[in-house]
Design a protein around this motif. Structure first.
Motif, PDB file in Angstrom:
ATOM      1  N   ILE A 237       0.826  -1.220   0.000  1.00  0.00           N
ATOM      2  CA  ILE A 237       0.000   0.000   0.000  1.00  0.00           C
ATOM      3  C   ILE A 237       0.861   1.272   0.000  1.00  0.00           C
ATOM      4  O   ILE A 237       0.451   2.307  -0.514  1.00  0.00           O
ATOM      5  CB  ILE A 237      -1.009  -0.008   1.163  1.00  0.00           C
ATOM      6  CG1 ILE A 237      -0.313  -0.046   2.524  1.00  0.00           C
ATOM      7  CG2 ILE A 237      -1.985  -1.165   1.035  1.00  0.00           C
ATOM      8  CD1 ILE A 237      -0.281   1.277   3.215  1.00  0.00           C
ATOM      9  N   SER A 238       2.083   1.189   0.512  1.00  0.00           N
ATOM     10  CA  SER A 238       2.937   2.376   0.541  1.00  0.00           C
ATOM     11  C   SER A 238       3.581   2.657  -0.809  1.00  0.00           C
ATOM     12  O   SER A 238       4.020   3.783  -1.072  1.00  0.00           O
ATOM     13  CB  SER A 238       4.024   2.220   1.608  1.00  0.00           C
ATOM     14  OG  SER A 238       4.905   1.171   1.284  1.00  0.00           O
ATOM     15  N   THR A 239       3.663   1.650  -1.676  1.00  0.00           N
ATOM     16  CA  THR A 239       4.198   1.887  -3.014  1.00  0.00           C
ATOM     17  C   THR A 239       3.096   2.163  -4.030  1.00  0.00           C
ATOM     18  O   THR A 239       3.320   2.841  -5.021  1.00  0.00           O
ATOM     19  CB  THR A 239       5.021   0.675  -3.478  1.00  0.00           C
ATOM     20  OG1 THR A 239       4.245  -0.513  -3.354  1.00  0.00           O
ATOM     21  CG2 THR A 239       6.287   0.534  -2.652  1.00  0.00           C
ATOM     22  N   LYS A 240       1.893   1.673  -3.749  1.00  0.00           N
ATOM     23  CA  LYS A 240       0.770   1.894  -4.661  1.00  0.00           C
ATOM     24  C   LYS A 240       0.086   3.237  -4.419  1.00  0.00           C
ATOM     25  O   LYS A 240      -0.422   3.870  -5.347  1.00  0.00           O
ATOM     26  CB  LYS A 240      -0.246   0.764  -4.505  1.00  0.00           C
ATOM     27  CG  LYS A 240      -1.416   0.846  -5.484  1.00  0.00           C
ATOM     28  CD  LYS A 240      -2.301  -0.383  -5.368  1.00  0.00           C
ATOM     29  CE  LYS A 240      -3.465  -0.307  -6.360  1.00  0.00           C
ATOM     30  NZ  LYS A 240      -4.326  -1.521  -6.276  1.00  0.00           N
ATOM     31  N   TYR A 241       0.080   3.692  -3.166  1.00  0.00           N
ATOM     32  CA  TYR A 241      -0.600   4.937  -2.785  1.00  0.00           C
ATOM     33  C   TYR A 241       0.401   5.878  -2.124  1.00  0.00           C
ATOM     34  O   TYR A 241       1.398   5.426  -1.549  1.00  0.00           O
ATOM     35  CB  TYR A 241      -1.736   4.657  -1.794  1.00  0.00           C
ATOM     36  CG  TYR A 241      -2.789   3.698  -2.282  1.00  0.00           C
ATOM     37  CD1 TYR A 241      -3.890   4.140  -3.007  1.00  0.00           C
ATOM     38  CD2 TYR A 241      -2.708   2.336  -1.982  1.00  0.00           C
ATOM     39  CE1 TYR A 241      -4.868   3.259  -3.431  1.00  0.00           C
ATOM     40  CE2 TYR A 241      -3.674   1.448  -2.402  1.00  0.00           C
ATOM     41  CZ  TYR A 241      -4.758   1.912  -3.126  1.00  0.00           C
ATOM     42  OH  TYR A 241      -5.725   1.033  -3.543  1.00  0.00           O
TER      43      TYR A 241
END
Length: 480
Positions: A237-241
């Motif tokens: 989630i930290s690389t996608k958002y």
């Protein structure tokens, strides 16, 4: 799960570098007895490892709403916000700015309710609100804060991850609150937003219970499954958002009622030290931090049914002074059983309930229900006692009680230290009848805050959990 496994090492390194390049300003306060409320006192700030924390210069040791205080410093979005810190030199993100401006207005309005409570609107103006008695630390501030939460608080749930590890959890047994919250939050229309740019907080919908039930090997007993799943999920989630990296996870929250809930967060340093952790195991000796973490009530729904759980006998039929039945789990219970097990007709303490006696019936006909911590600090007996309209006798160490930044536990429970266990009967007999009646009335008033409803009802346990998260979000000011 393939999504989690496929995240590259290169992106992982990018995540770490980006995280430490961002400045987050997190407001923290002095607290007493492990309790926390949202204060933003004027102070200097210092930078450590890319994260700046405010340290309170106030000498106040109280943690009630009545000491909600801060200094006006900056105007943003038409509302005064207090800071006590130097503004970031970077221009604030426009979308994030709108979110922070709304939170600044909320803080100002709650402050007004604290300072000017005599000029606030009457407490009886809300038909669902029960202001009578002393069950609230500050009824005016709680009412204002609660109404603002209902009107403006928005939660984004990450959709990544698949059941049974994500988006589902147990809805019965001692871990029931973990699954019930996920279920009610996923179907909620008041607080849930599908637009992450409008969100005040972001929910990480993993279930520690389901991870362990599904992947834990009872032979090797390796806890590495928690490490792998949770690290991979945060990396995804930290690389996608962009939202995790904007705040170092400070506006993200997880929720767990499993004893290993705190352990599960250790594998991601920011999740452990910065994010909001909503935990049944709210043990300050195990690094539960009430400045940012919220205590979750432990409710044992043995069959999953939520109907018919409440009700007790009138005082004239409460013939037992105090009651406890349970195993010798932990030192506190060992001490209780040693001094009182089957030794007194007034203080009924059992390791195993005698044949023919009903646990719920014993609670309903007891004046006081003894609620000692077991292996972990939380005990489902606290809520069971409240349901039975039996005054809880709390015996614990380092336990932050649920909703204790709003509720005045002294108005509906008796707290006894471990060293006072041998003197337990004298303590309870020494409580005057008029005080006992006030305590029991407090139990009846506070009961609604611990009820599980599907769908949720205002002021019930689901709403109170959301309010605890709302308070901790008000503690955080995010700049990039």
């Amino acid at each position: 799960m393939r999504q989690l496994q496929g995240t590259s090492l290169r992106m992982s390194i990018f995540f770490l570098v980006t995280s430490f390049a961002i400045v987050i300003l997190v407001a923290i306060t002095n607290t007493s007895k492990g309790l926390s409320l949202f204060f933003l006192p004027l102070s200097r700030w210092s930078r450590t490892g890319g994260i700046s924390y405010l340290s309170s210069s106030s000498s106040s040791s109280s943690s009630s709403f009545s000491n909600f205080s801060f200094t006006d410093d900056t105007r943003q979005g038409g509302a005064t916000i207090k800071s006590g810190f130097r503004r970031s030199k970077k221009k604030i993100d426009e979308k994030l700015g709108r979110v922070e401006a709304g939170l600044a207005r909320a803080r100002a309005l709650i402050r007004d309710a604290v300072i000017n409570q005599n000029r606030s609107s009457p407490l009886d103006g809300d038909s669902d609100y029960i202001p009578q008695g002393d069950i609230y630390l500050n009824a005016y501030a709680f009412r204002r804060s609660y109404h603002l939460m209902e009107r403006m608080f928005r939660i984004y749930i990450y959709e990544e991850g698949e059941p049974p590890l994500f988006h589902t959890g147990p809805c019965k047994d001692i871990y029931s609150m973990e699954g019930i919250f996920i279920k009610l939050m996923e179907t909620n229309t008041r607080f849930r937003t599908r637009d992450p740019d409008r969100a005040h907080v972001y929910y990480l919908p993993f279930s520690v219970v389901m991870i362990l039930q599904t992947l834990f090997d009872p032979v090797t007993q390796s806890k590495s499954v928690l490490k792998w799943v949770i690290r991979s999920y945060i990396r995804l989630i930290s690389t996608k958002y962009p939202y995790w990296n904007k705040s170092l996870g400070a506006d993200h929250f997880m929720l767990s009622c499993h004893d290993w809930g705190p352990r599960a967060t250790r594998y991601v340093p920011q999740l452990y030290s910065t994010s909001i952790r909503v935990l049944c195991n709210a043990n300050t000796s195990e690094r539960f931090n009430p400045k940012k973490d919220a205590s979750l009530p432990e409710i044992n729904l043995k069959t999953g049914e939520i109907e018919g759980l409440t009700g007790g006998l009138p005082l004239s039929n409460r013939t037992v002074l105090a009651f406890f039945a349970g195993g010798a789990h932990g030192n506190i219970r060992l001490a209780l059983l040693k001094h009182w097990m089957e030794k007194d007709e007034d203080v009924r303490v059992y390791k195993y309930l005698p044949e023919g006696k009903s646990y719920p019936d014993m609670m309903k006909k007891s004046k006081y229900c003894i609620c000692p911590s077991g292996w972990e600090v939380a005990s489902p007996r606290i809520v069971e006692a409240i349901y039975a309209e039996c005054v809880p006798v709390l015996i614990s160490q380092n336990y932050v009680l649920p909703f204790s930044d709003v509720l005045n536990w002294n108005s509906f429970s008796v707290q006894v230290s471990v060293s006072e266990i041998p003197n337990l009967k004298n303590i309870l007999v020494g409580i005057p009848e008029d005080r006992y009646l006030r305590l029991q009335e407090g139990v009846r008033q506070v009961q609604r805050h611990f009820l599980v409803n599907d769908p949720p009802k205002r002021f019930d346990v689901f709403y109170m959990i959301i309010h605890s998260i709302w308070l901790r979000r008000l503690n955080v000011v995010v700049y990039i």
